[in-house]
Design an enzyme around this catalytic site. Structure first.
Site, short mmCIF file in Angstrom:
data_model
loop_
_atom_site.label_atom_id
_atom_site.label_comp_id
_atom_site.label_asym_id
_atom_site.label_seq_id
_atom_site.Cartn_x
_atom_site.Cartn_y
_atom_site.Cartn_z
N ASP A 171 -1.10 -7.07 20.46
CA ASP A 171 -2.17 -6.08 20.35
C ASP A 171 -2.85 -6.16 18.99
O ASP A 171 -4.07 -5.94 18.89
CB ASP A 171 -1.61 -4.68 20.58
CG ASP A 171 -1.53 -4.33 22.07
OD1 ASP A 171 -1.85 -5.22 22.89
OD2 ASP A 171 -1.15 -3.19 22.39
N ASN A 203 -9.02 1.37 17.94
CA ASN A 203 -7.81 2.17 18.13
C ASN A 203 -7.92 3.56 17.49
O ASN A 203 -7.93 4.57 18.16
CB ASN A 203 -6.60 1.45 17.54
CG ASN A 203 -5.60 1.03 18.58
OD1 ASN A 203 -5.89 1.03 19.76
ND2 ASN A 203 -4.42 0.66 18.14
N ASP A 204 -7.97 3.57 16.15
CA ASP A 204 -7.92 4.85 15.46
C ASP A 204 -8.39 4.76 14.02
O ASP A 204 -8.46 3.67 13.42
CB ASP A 204 -6.51 5.45 15.51
CG ASP A 204 -5.42 4.47 15.10
OD1 ASP A 204 -5.65 3.66 14.18
OD2 ASP A 204 -4.33 4.49 15.70
#
Length: 301
Positions: A77, A147-148
Site C-alpha cells: 500500500d 489516505n490522510d
C-alpha cells in the site's frame, strides 16, 4: 451518504507502465513476469523501479506514464500511495499488486497477478474512483493526500494542541497524540486503528478525529466533501504535518493547515463487483470465524 455509483468499465488497454519497489523481495522478478505477459499480449510496456527515496527523481516515470493507458504497481500500500500522485495528476488508472500480507489498495496478490492481469488485458475489469484531499500549510503550496492528513508530534510522550474549525465553526481544541483528517481510502488505515469508522471506498466524505485526546472524548466526525477544515496549531513544539505517512513538514505554534476536497481523484482497476469490498474487509480484518460454517447464511440470502 455514499451511494453505489455507475460502474465504469476499463476497456482493453494497449500500453502500460510497471512500477515496483526495489526494496521489496520478489517485486522486481514479478514485475519482469508481468512485463513478459504484457508483451505477449502485444502491449507497449515499460518497466521502471521506483526511487529509493520518495523525494527521488520521477521524471522518467511521469514521462512514461503520460503515454501509457494504465500503471501496474508492484509492492504494498505504501508503494501505491507513492505512485498515486503521478496517477491522479495524469488521470491514469492503477492496478495494484501486493507482495505483503495485508493491503486495501491493491487488487491482486503476487500469486493472483498473472491471471488477474490477463483479465484486465481482456477488458474484464472496472474502475473505482477514490477521492483525494488537498492541504495547505500557511502560505505554502498545496499538497495532496489519498489516505490522510495528520498533525501530531515527532516524539513520543507529548501531546499536540490543535484547534479545529469546520466551515468557520470552531468544534474542538484538542490536546492529543495527533489529529487526523482521513479520506474514505484512509478510513482503513491510521484512522481505523484509532477507532474511526470505515467508509465505502468511493465515498467522498471525510473523517476528522483525534488520537488519544487528553480530557476530551475521542469521537470521530464524518463531514461532507463540500466542507473546509482549518487546523490551528496552538502549541507546536516538535509538531509535524504528515501527508499519507510519506511526507512530513515541521509545524510551529501558530501554524495553520487548511484541508478540503481536491478536484482530482485516483482510479483503481478492480475485477470484482463493488460489493467485493465487504468480503475483502471481512477477510483482511478477521471478522469471520474460521471454525464456524457460514453456509446457512449464504444459502438463506
Amino acid at each position: 451518504m455514499w451511494m453505489f455509483g455507475l460502474m465504469k468499465n476499463f476497456n482493453s488497454p494497449t500500453s502500460a507502465i510497471i512500477c515496483y519497489s526495489s526494496a521489496i523481495d520478489g517485486a522486481e522478478q514479478l514485475s519482469m513476469d508481468l512485463y513478459e505477459l504484457c508483451v505477449s499480449n502485444d502491449l507497449k510496456c515499460e518497466i521502471q523501479p521506483l526511487p529509493d527515496s520518495i523525494r527521488g527523481t520521477t521524471d522518467d516515470i511521469t514521462k512514461q506514464l503520460s503515454s501509457s493507458d494504465f500503471l501496474i504497481c508492484v509492492g504494498g500500500d505504501g508503494t501505491i500511495l507513492h505512485v498515486s500522485a503521478y496517477a491522479s495528476s495524469l488521470q491514469k488508472p492503477v492496478l495494484g499488486v501486493r507482495m505483503g500480507r495485508l493491503g486495501f489498495l491493491s487488487e491482486l496478490t503476487s500469486q493472483e497477478a498473472p491471471a488477474g492481469l490477463q483479465k484486465v488485458l481482456d477488458g474484464a475489469s472496472r474502475l473505482e474512483s477514490r477521492s483525494i484531499v488537498k492541504a495547505q500549510l500557511d502560505e505554502e503550496s498545496e499538497v495532496f493526500a489519498l489516505n490522510d492528513v495528520v498533525i501530531g508530534r515527532s516524539t513520543l510522550g507529548r501531546t499536540v494542541a490543535v484547534g479545529v474549525m469546520i466551515d468557520n465553526v470552531l468544534i474542538a481544541e484538542y490536546r492529543a497524540d495527533a489529529v487526523i483528517l482521513s479520506t474514505a481510502t484512509g478510513s482503513t488505515g491510521y484512522s481505523l486503528s484509532g477507532g474511526g469508522p470505515i467508509l465505502f471506498p468511493t465515498s467522498k466524505e471525510m473523517i476528522v478525529m483525534p488520537v488519544a485526546p487528553h480530557l476530551t472524548r475521542s469521537n470521530a466526525l464524518v463531514i461532507p466533501p463540500t466542507s473546509a477544515v482549518d487546523f490551528y496549531v496552538e502549541r507546536g513544539y516538535e509538531a509535524v504535518l504528515a501527508i499519507d505517512g510519506l511526507y512530513e513538514y515541521p509545524l510551529k505554534s501558530g501554524s495553520k493547515v487548511k484541508v478540503s476536497s481536491a478536484n482530482r481523484h485516483v482510479d483503481f482497476i478492480r475485477l470484482g463487483e463493488e460489493s467485493q469490498f465487504y468480503s475483502n474487509l471481512a477477510d483482511r480484518l478477521g471478522w469471520l470465524r474460521t471454525d464456524h460454517s457460514h453456509t446457512s447464511f449464504t444459502e438463506s440470502s
